[in-house]
Design an enzyme around this catalytic site. Structure first.
Site, short mmCIF file in Angstrom:
data_model
loop_
_atom_site.label_atom_id
_atom_site.label_comp_id
_atom_site.label_asym_id
_atom_site.label_seq_id
_atom_site.Cartn_x
_atom_site.Cartn_y
_atom_site.Cartn_z
N TYR A 33 1.02 -0.98 0.41
CA TYR A 33 -0.05 -0.09 0.13
C TYR A 33 1.04 1.26 0.39
CZ TYR A 33 0.61 0.40 4.67
OH TYR A 33 1.19 1.26 5.96
N LYS A 147 6.70 -1.57 1.91
CA LYS A 147 4.93 -1.76 2.08
C LYS A 147 4.25 -2.61 2.58
CE LYS A 147 3.18 3.17 2.84
NZ LYS A 147 3.30 3.27 4.71
N GLU A 179 11.21 2.62 14.26
CA GLU A 179 11.11 3.83 14.31
C GLU A 179 9.58 4.04 14.65
OE1 GLU A 179 9.93 2.65 10.05
OE2 GLU A 179 9.85 0.29 10.56
N LEU A 204 11.17 1.51 6.98
CA LEU A 204 10.18 1.75 5.77
C LEU A 204 11.53 2.51 5.08
CD1 LEU A 204 7.84 0.68 4.14
CD2 LEU A 204 6.90 3.28 4.85
N1 PLP Z 1 7.69 4.03 8.94
C1 PLP Z 1 6.97 3.34 9.08
C2 PLP Z 1 6.87 1.79 10.00
C3 PLP Z 1 5.39 3.84 8.54
O1 PLP Z 1 3.71 2.56 8.40
C4 PLP Z 1 5.09 4.61 7.98
C5 PLP Z 1 4.53 5.83 7.20
O2 PLP Z 1 3.49 4.96 6.62
C6 PLP Z 1 6.89 5.75 7.72
C7 PLP Z 1 7.59 4.94 8.16
C8 PLP Z 1 6.54 6.91 6.82
O3 PLP Z 1 6.62 6.96 5.26
P1 PLP Z 1 6.16 8.21 4.75
O4 PLP Z 1 7.16 9.08 5.19
O5 PLP Z 1 6.82 7.83 3.33
O6 PLP Z 1 4.65 8.31 4.92
#
Ligand code: PLP
Length: 284
Positions: A33, A147, A179, A204
Site C-alpha cells: 500500500y 510497505k 521507527e 520503512l
Molecule cells: N515507517 C513506517 C513503519 C510507516 O508505516 C510509515 C508510513 O506509513 C513511515 C515510516 C513513513 O513513511 P512515509 O514518510 O513514506 O509516509
C-alpha cells in the site's frame, strides 16, 4: 453525500464497494500500500510514493494493476468526486483473488483499491502540542522496507502505547529505536545534529524522511544516519517523527520523560514549515 471509493476499475459509493473473500490481501495480507497527502486539493510527493510502490511490488514479484498515468488520474478523480481539499489518499494493491493456497496463484488479476480520508494535516492540534511516545519492543518481520498491509503488530504497538498513556509507539530492537508505529523517528543532539536510523530492511524507507533529510541538508543542518538508543533519545534536545500523514511531528515525551523542555523544539517546528512549503510547491 457518501464517500466515493475506487475498487478494481469502478468508482462507487463506499457502501457499495465489494472485494472477494478470496482476495489474498484479505486472507494473507498479500498486498502492498501507499498513503499520500493532499493539500489545497493537490497530491504531495506523488512521484516518490509511486516509486516506492513499484519497489514494494517488485520485491514481492507482484504486478502493477495499472500504469502510473492511470494511477495519477484515479487519485485526481477521487479528489474531484469527494471534493477533497486536505487529507490523505490510501492505495492498496493485492495479488488478487484465487482459491486459498500458500503458493502464489498464476494469472490472478491484481486488486486495486483507493479511498480518501478528509483530515486536517497542515495545522492539527498535535503539531502545536507535540505528541508523547512509549517504547514497545519491535516484533515485526524482517522486511520492514516493503510497505505491506501486515499492520497487525504496528497496530498492537500503538494500542500498547495508548495503554501506557502515550499517543504513539517508538519501537525498539536490540536496545536501539527502529521507527514509530507508522512513521520514522529522529532526535536532535545537544550539538544540534539530527540523528535518524540509516536505511536498511529494518525500517520503512519513508518518502517524507527522504525529503526532510534533503531539505535539512539544504538548510545547512547536520545529519547523522545511525541507530540511537532510548536513553539517548530521552536525553536529546528534541525528538520528532515523520510520515506522509503527519509531515514533521514534534515528540515531547518518551516513556514519561520530557524531551528537552517538554515542548515542540525549534528545529522540528522549522523543519515542519520547510517541509510543508516544499510539499505544496511540488504538489500536482
Ligand atoms: N515507517 C513506517 C513503519 C510507516 O508505516 C510509515 C508510513 O506509513 C513511515 C515510516 C513513513 O513513511 P512515509 O514518510 O513514506 O509516509
Amino acid at each position: 453525500m457518501s464517500r466515493i471509493v475506487y475498487v478494481n476499475g469502478a468508482y462507487v459509493p463506499e457502501e457499495e464497494a465489494r472485494v472477494s473473500i478470496f482476495d489474498r490481501g484479505f486472507l494473507m495480507a498479500d498486498a502492498v500500500y501507499e498513503v499520500t497527502s493532499v493539500l489545497d486539493g493537490r497530491i504531495c510527493e506523488f512521484e516518490g510514493h509511486v516509486a516506492r510502490l513499484h519497489r514494494s511490488l517488485a520485491e514481492l514479484k507482484m504486478a502493477a494493476p495499472v500504469d502510473d498515468a492511470a494511477l495519477l488520474e484515479i487519485h485526481r478523480e477521487l479528489i474531484r468526486r469527494n471534493d477533497l481539499t486536505e487529507g490523505t489518499i490510501y492505495l492498496q494493491v493485492t495479488r488478487g483473488a484465487a482459491d486459498r493456497d500458500f503458493a502464489w496463484p498464476e494469472g490472478a488479476e491484481p486488486g486495486l483499491v483507493l479511498f480518501t480520508q478528509a483530515k486536517a494535516l497542515e495545522t492539527p492540534k498535535a503539531a502545536e502540542t507535540g505528541i508523547r511516545v512509549a517504547s514497545v519492543e519491535d516484533l515485526r518481520w524482517g522486511r520492514r522496507d516493503i510497505k505491506t498491509t501486515q499492520l497487525l503488530y504496528p497496530s498492537l504497538a500503538k494500542m500498547i502505547a495508548r495503554e501506557k498513556g502515550a499517543d504513539d509507539a517508538w519501537m525498539v530492537e536490540d536496545g536501539y529505536v527502529t521507527e514509530g508505529s507508522s512513521n520514522n523517528a529522529y532526535i536532535v543532539t545537544g550539538a544540534g545534529t539530527i540523528v535518524t536510523r540509516q536505511l536498511s530492511n529494518d525500517i520503512l524507507h519513508g518518502i517524507t524522511r527522504a525529503s526532510v533529510l534533503r531539505l535539512a541538508r539544504e538548510a545547512q543542518m547536520v545529519i547523522e544516519e545511525r541507530p540511537f538508543t532510548l536513553a539517548e533519545a530521552q536525553a536529546a534536545k528534541e525528538a520528532f517523527s515523520t510520515a506522509a500523514s503527519i509531515f514533521v511531528m514534534p515528540v515531547v515525551e518518551i516513556d514519561g520523560v520530557p524531551v528537552g523542555e517538554g515542548t515542540p523544539g525549534p528545529l522540528a517546528k522549522r523543519l515542519r514549515e520547510i517541509y510543508i512549503a516544499a510539499a505544496k510547491a511540488t504538489s500536482i
